[in-house]
Motif scaffolding. Sequence first.
Motif, PDB file in Angstrom:
ATOM      1  N   ALA A  63       0.844  -1.205   0.000  1.00  0.00           N
ATOM      2  CA  ALA A  63       0.000   0.000   0.000  1.00  0.00           C
ATOM      3  C   ALA A  63       0.877   1.252   0.000  1.00  0.00           C
ATOM      4  O   ALA A  63       0.603   2.224  -0.728  1.00  0.00           O
ATOM      5  N   LYS A  64       1.946   1.230   0.795  1.00  0.00           N
ATOM      6  CA  LYS A  64       2.878   2.374   0.854  1.00  0.00           C
ATOM      7  C   LYS A  64       3.540   2.594  -0.502  1.00  0.00           C
ATOM      8  O   LYS A  64       3.660   3.733  -0.986  1.00  0.00           O
ATOM      9  N   LEU A  66       2.416   1.741  -3.471  1.00  0.00           N
ATOM     10  CA  LEU A  66       1.428   2.258  -4.423  1.00  0.00           C
ATOM     11  C   LEU A  66       1.161   3.744  -4.218  1.00  0.00           C
ATOM     12  O   LEU A  66       1.089   4.524  -5.172  1.00  0.00           O
ATOM     13  N   LEU A  67       1.034   4.147  -2.938  1.00  0.00           N
ATOM     14  CA  LEU A  67       0.658   5.526  -2.628  1.00  0.00           C
ATOM     15  C   LEU A  67       1.813   6.510  -2.751  1.00  0.00           C
ATOM     16  O   LEU A  67       1.631   7.643  -3.196  1.00  0.00           O
ATOM     17  N   ILE A  68       3.013   6.082  -2.347  1.00  0.00           N
ATOM     18  CA  ILE A  68       4.144   7.016  -2.270  1.00  0.00           C
ATOM     19  C   ILE A  68       5.116   6.851  -3.438  1.00  0.00           C
ATOM     20  O   ILE A  68       5.492   7.812  -4.093  1.00  0.00           O
ATOM     21  N   LYS A  70       4.576   5.076  -6.240  1.00  0.00           N
ATOM     22  CA  LYS A  70       3.810   5.111  -7.490  1.00  0.00           C
ATOM     23  C   LYS A  70       4.506   4.373  -8.649  1.00  0.00           C
ATOM     24  O   LYS A  70       4.902   4.978  -9.647  1.00  0.00           O
ATOM     25  N   MET A  93      -5.639  -4.320  -4.851  1.00  0.00           N
ATOM     26  CA  MET A  93      -5.044  -3.013  -4.570  1.00  0.00           C
ATOM     27  C   MET A  93      -4.438  -2.401  -5.829  1.00  0.00           C
ATOM     28  O   MET A  93      -4.582  -1.203  -6.094  1.00  0.00           O
ATOM     29  N   TRP A  96      -7.271  -1.129  -7.973  1.00  0.00           N
ATOM     30  CA  TRP A  96      -7.807   0.141  -7.471  1.00  0.00           C
ATOM     31  C   TRP A  96      -6.877   1.299  -7.830  1.00  0.00           C
ATOM     32  O   TRP A  96      -7.331   2.406  -8.103  1.00  0.00           O
ATOM     33  N   ALA A  97      -5.560   1.015  -7.828  1.00  0.00           N
ATOM     34  CA  ALA A  97      -4.573   2.051  -8.159  1.00  0.00           C
ATOM     35  C   ALA A  97      -4.412   2.208  -9.674  1.00  0.00           C
ATOM     36  O   ALA A  97      -3.592   3.015 -10.126  1.00  0.00           O
TER      37      ALA A  97
END
Length: 361
Positions: A63-64, A66-68, A70, A93, A96-97
């Motif tokens: 998750a980290k 994907l979010l940070i 990228k 996940m 969704w990204a």
Amino acid sequence: MKRKKICMVVQDRMVKGGIAAVINGYRGSELETNYNILYVESYKDGGRLTKLLKGIWGYLHFAKVLLIDKPELIHIHSSFGPSFYRKIPFIYMASWAKRPVINHCHGADFNNFYLNASDKKKRLVEKIYNKCSIIIALSEEWKARLSKIVSSEKVVVIENYSIIQENSLAERLTRKCNKQILFLGEIGHRKGGYDIPEVVEKLAKSLPDVKFIIGGSGDIQQITKLLKSKKVEGNVVFPGWVRSEEKDRLLRESDIFFLPSYNEGMPMSILDAMGYGLPIVSTNVGGIPKIVMNDCNGYLCNPGDNEGFAEAIRYILTDKSKRKRMGKASMKIVIDSYSLEAHISKLEAVYEKYLTIEHHN
């Protein structure tokens, strides 16, 4: 030029088995030179709590990333059974990204995984696999099987690879035959572990000093009982799971590699052995017939054909010219078609296809 980011969902590097062996070859390779590979470890060997904590940490880490970080592309290594279920959250996940997912499928028992599964499980497998942009199969046979789940256009074949050790072949061609047969892998039913005692018994009748090295973990106790019942336990050594220097030594010392599997994809253990110039005795399942040809670099039998295995091993051990010819043939096959460089080149071609699509989006 800035390297593109690829997030690769992998096992802990010390996990036993072929998937970890494939991934460990990527570390420090040209793949890392050409791309910024962000590894997310989702699994490690150990007890239930160890596995659970590793899995939870893997989801949080992903998750980290994907979010940070990228990443432009997600490359997931998966198998069947529990591995399939562990990878579902990663695929959701990534979806969704809005990141393309490459599902590198290392599974072996397709019947239990899909063909003989309940309708509910079949629907789940189809749903998850169709969320992936592409499925990597280990052989053409596996492409045909996976095409029952997704369209064949979504399946690309990238076979496993071998690290080539040419000096090992040179050593074997000049030394005396040790009458040593090597098995490496999970010791159980799927890889034919329970057939080994009968093969040893049949072979020991004409070659009493033959020696089998059964490297791996699994049903050692049960198979030792079978060996004792046949009075051939003295012909077999169980060194446990072997790595690094010990694995290198055993591959150099042995005369034949033996894998009597019932189900396989494209076994890294056989490719490893061929990279050391070893003749192979195995079965005609999965991708094995693509890399082992009868009377060329070894012999293939039907799973469970213990008489055939014993005869094939005997032929090779008792014929010096055959051993040399087959060892050279194994080495030539991997040099021509199964180098790490060729494997990475095919993988990068898949990356570029989906990175180009992502860039245009």
